[in-house]
Design an enzyme around this catalytic site. Structure first.
Site, PDB file in Angstrom:
ATOM      1  N   GLU A  62       0.827  -1.204   0.000  1.00 12.77           N
ATOM      2  CA  GLU A  62       0.000   0.000   0.000  1.00 12.77           C
ATOM      3  C   GLU A  62       0.864   1.257   0.000  1.00 12.77           C
ATOM      4  O   GLU A  62       0.542   2.261  -0.663  1.00 12.77           O
ATOM      5  CB  GLU A  62      -0.923   0.033   1.229  1.00 12.77           C
ATOM      6  CG  GLU A  62      -1.835  -1.179   1.369  1.00 12.77           C
ATOM      7  CD  GLU A  62      -1.203  -2.272   2.217  1.00 12.77           C
ATOM      8  OE1 GLU A  62      -0.015  -2.608   2.019  1.00 12.77           O
ATOM      9  OE2 GLU A  62      -1.905  -2.807   3.096  1.00 12.77           O
ATOM     10  N   CYS A  98      -1.676  -2.713   7.311  1.00 14.94           N
ATOM     11  CA  CYS A  98      -1.021  -2.563   8.611  1.00 14.94           C
ATOM     12  C   CYS A  98      -1.187  -1.119   9.090  1.00 14.94           C
ATOM     13  O   CYS A  98      -1.623  -0.229   8.340  1.00 14.94           O
ATOM     14  CB  CYS A  98       0.458  -2.938   8.506  1.00 14.94           C
ATOM     15  SG  CYS A  98       1.501  -1.665   7.751  1.00 14.94           S
ATOM     16  N   CYS A 101       0.560   1.601   7.028  1.00 20.41           N
ATOM     17  CA  CYS A 101      -0.090   1.825   5.728  1.00 20.41           C
ATOM     18  C   CYS A 101      -1.398   2.590   5.884  1.00 20.41           C
ATOM     19  O   CYS A 101      -1.754   3.390   5.016  1.00 20.41           O
ATOM     20  CB  CYS A 101      -0.325   0.504   5.015  1.00 20.41           C
ATOM     21  SG  CYS A 101       1.206  -0.196   4.364  1.00 20.41           S
TER      22      CYS A 101
HETATM   23  N1  THU Z   1       2.724  -6.253   4.135  1.00 13.87           N
HETATM   24  C1  THU Z   1       2.176  -5.407   3.211  1.00 13.87           C
HETATM   25  O1  THU Z   1       2.702  -5.258   2.089  1.00 13.87           O
HETATM   26  N2  THU Z   1       1.051  -4.742   3.536  1.00 13.87           N
HETATM   27  C2  THU Z   1       0.410  -4.839   4.734  1.00 13.87           C
HETATM   28  O2  THU Z   1      -0.533  -4.115   4.989  1.00 13.87           O
HETATM   29  C3  THU Z   1       0.832  -5.847   5.700  1.00 13.87           C
HETATM   30  C4  THU Z   1       2.165  -6.458   5.452  1.00 13.87           C
HETATM   31  C5  THU Z   1       3.957  -6.950   3.808  1.00 13.87           C
HETATM   32  C6  THU Z   1       5.164  -6.493   4.590  1.00 13.87           C
HETATM   33  C7  THU Z   1       6.071  -7.689   4.486  1.00 13.87           C
HETATM   34  O3  THU Z   1       6.802  -7.602   3.269  1.00 13.87           O
HETATM   35  C8  THU Z   1       5.118  -8.857   4.401  1.00 13.87           C
HETATM   36  O4  THU Z   1       3.832  -8.323   4.106  1.00 13.87           O
HETATM   37  C9  THU Z   1       5.024  -9.665   5.683  1.00 13.87           C
HETATM   38  O5  THU Z   1       4.749  -8.847   6.765  1.00 13.87           O
END
Ligand code: THU
Length: 151
Positions: A62, A98, A101
């Site tokens: 994101e 998360c 984000c």
């Molecule tokens: N990740 C995302 O790309 N977006 C999120 O909202 C949650 C987590 C990614 C970060 C990391 O590369 C992987 O997911 C595992 O945490």
């Protein structure tokens, strides 16, 4: 009006997030994530997670999508966000953005005064909620009346 744009572009937005997931660079976690942003002119901007050997410096999908949108001059008009992920790119449960984000998406949304619909796409269901539900009482540009630079 914006709800019409969202419903007309919903499947394309989800397909774009899925395609973006194919560009994930996630050799450390193995968890591939794709995100797609829908704007009020119908444009879709995507991103995938970009991990780092210093794990904590990894960028989420994101965040990459928001940075890409900003780089192409977009400052608002954000109507919807689709996100999906899974080990090796195999989507199972729906995931939601998360905390970091949520804040990053809020910045882009706040610049245009929108409350984007967030589509958390899983294999069997898509969970939808507004960003304001995911990040209530957000801190944002409005709180920095002295903010510098152009928005
Ligand atoms: N990740 C995302 O790309 N977006 C999120 O909202 C949650 C987590 C990614 C970060 C990391 O590369 C992987 O997911 C595992 O945490």
């Amino acid at each position: 009006m914006s709800d019409v744009v969202i419903s007309e572009s919903r499947e394309a937005l989800i397909a774009a997030a899925r395609a973006a997931m194919g560009n994930a660079y996630a050799p450390y976690s193995g968890f591939h994530v794709g995100a797609a942003l829908l704007f009020d002119d119908g444009a879709i901007v995507t991103g995938a997670n970009f991990e780092n050997a210093s794990y904590g410096l990894s960028l989420c999908a994101e965040t990459v999508a928001c940075a890409s949108a900003s780089q192409s001059g977009r400052r608002g008009g954000l109507l919807a966000v689709a996100v999906m992920g899974g080990m090796g790119g195999a989507v199972d449960a729906a995931i939601s953005p998360c905390g970091r984000c949520r804040q990053v998406v809020n910045e882009l949304a706040a610049l245009g005064g929108t409350d984007p619909l967030v589509l958390c796409v899983g294999a069997d269901e898509t969970v939808e909620m507004r960003l304001s539900v995911l990040l209530p009482n957000a801190f944002g540009p409005k709180d920095l009346s002295h903010r510098a630079g152009s928005v």
